[in-house]
Design a protein around this motif. Sequence first.
Motif, PDB file in Angstrom:
ATOM      1  N   LEU A  32      -0.618 -29.431  12.034  1.00 58.34           N
ATOM      2  CA  LEU A  32      -0.041 -30.768  11.896  1.00 58.34           C
ATOM      3  C   LEU A  32       1.468 -30.744  12.144  1.00 58.34           C
ATOM      4  CD1 LEU A  32      -2.145 -32.183   8.932  1.00 58.34           C
ATOM      5  CD2 LEU A  32      -2.694 -32.010  11.366  1.00 58.34           C
ATOM      6  N   ALA A  33       2.076 -31.918  12.122  1.00 54.73           N
ATOM      7  CA  ALA A  33       3.444 -32.105  12.606  1.00 54.73           C
ATOM      8  C   ALA A  33       4.426 -31.121  11.976  1.00 54.73           C
ATOM      9  CB  ALA A  33       3.904 -33.533  12.340  1.00 54.73           C
ATOM     10  N   TYR A  34       5.306 -30.592  12.816  1.00 55.51           N
ATOM     11  CA  TYR A  34       6.411 -29.711  12.425  1.00 55.51           C
ATOM     12  C   TYR A  34       5.957 -28.347  11.922  1.00 55.51           C
ATOM     13  CZ  TYR A  34       9.407 -33.795  12.924  1.00 55.51           C
ATOM     14  OH  TYR A  34      10.072 -34.891  13.424  1.00 55.51           O
ATOM     15  N   THR A  35       4.713 -27.995  12.096  1.00 57.49           N
ATOM     16  CA  THR A  35       4.287 -26.624  11.804  1.00 57.49           C
ATOM     17  C   THR A  35       5.052 -25.643  12.695  1.00 57.49           C
ATOM     18  OG1 THR A  35       2.057 -27.221  11.073  1.00 57.49           O
ATOM     19  CG2 THR A  35       2.335 -25.019  11.987  1.00 57.49           C
ATOM     20  N   HIS A  36       5.400 -24.494  12.137  1.00 58.67           N
ATOM     21  CA  HIS A  36       6.029 -23.433  12.927  1.00 58.67           C
ATOM     22  C   HIS A  36       5.240 -22.148  12.769  1.00 58.67           C
ATOM     23  CE1 HIS A  36       8.907 -20.842  14.869  1.00 58.67           C
ATOM     24  NE2 HIS A  36       8.964 -20.082  13.788  1.00 58.67           N
ATOM     25  N   ILE A  37       4.875 -21.542  13.905  1.00 59.78           N
ATOM     26  CA  ILE A  37       4.211 -20.243  13.924  1.00 59.78           C
ATOM     27  C   ILE A  37       5.096 -19.284  14.703  1.00 59.78           C
ATOM     28  CG2 ILE A  37       2.182 -18.960  14.679  1.00 59.78           C
ATOM     29  CD1 ILE A  37       0.558 -21.497  14.275  1.00 59.78           C
ATOM     30  N   ALA A  38       5.630 -18.295  14.009  1.00 58.01           N
ATOM     31  CA  ALA A  38       6.613 -17.389  14.605  1.00 58.01           C
ATOM     32  C   ALA A  38       5.920 -16.276  15.389  1.00 58.01           C
ATOM     33  CB  ALA A  38       7.510 -16.803  13.525  1.00 58.01           C
ATOM     34  N   HIS A  39       6.753 -15.409  15.958  1.00 57.39           N
ATOM     35  CA  HIS A  39       6.283 -14.344  16.832  1.00 57.39           C
ATOM     36  C   HIS A  39       5.316 -13.391  16.131  1.00 57.39           C
ATOM     37  CE1 HIS A  39       8.987 -11.420  14.837  1.00 57.39           C
ATOM     38  NE2 HIS A  39       9.854 -12.421  14.789  1.00 57.39           N
TER      39      HIS A  39
END
Length: 261
Positions: free
Chosen positions: A116-123
Amino acid sequence: MSPVVIHPSAIVEAGARLADGVTVGAFSYIGADVEIGANTQIGPHCSVHGPARIGRDNRFIGHAAIGGEPQDKKYAGERVELVIGERNTVREFVTINRGTRGGGGATRIGDDNWLLAYTHIAHDCLIGNDCVFSNNATLAGHVVVGDHVILSGFAGVHQFCRIGAHAFIGMGAFVNGDVPPFVMVAQEGYSRPRGINNEGLKRRGFDAARIAMIKRAYRALYVAGHSLEEAHARLSEMAGDSDDVRELLDFIDSGDRPLLR
């Protein structure tokens, strides 16, 4: 076969490969070395940078930034990639970064997830299947998430942590240790386990006997006052009668970070 539809304002670089039925919305950008599977929808104002491989029937709603360089100072431009499976829904302003050489070279996301909105999945994160990440859920680098995990809004996970299958992370929880399968975590400073994800397990077809056994395992690990070594011995006794307890025990045995307790 359905045609590829690209809005006149979109940019698709030479070398990108778009399968049948792919649509690219207004003002979106698809970089070279990007592969997009059949019937995937790229909404307006999205950017997809390569190397990236995206499966079929995904939906990127709009303003998503996919496949950007890893936010890691050690990254020096080497070839690293993003791999996304099938039937994922990616909402507005989601960011997903590629991997790093030191983390295996790839960020991987499975099938049927909702970001959902503004989720962040890093390296270098590894995400399973059928997960739901609510608004502003954030994963630091090298996080591993099992299947059927729910991250509530504004939840954050420290780098190198693992979250086991069927876990539930409550709103605003900050996770700095491994979360075993089936466990529910709630906020209290750094978050602590608060029982099993009972309702989620029922929805996924776990019967009463399976849930009761998982509850027994949870009590041995978190409620009975055992040391971790004592709890491990108790779980080992129970694992012979339950594949779920064996999964829990295997998770504990395979971790590098401390168990969240």
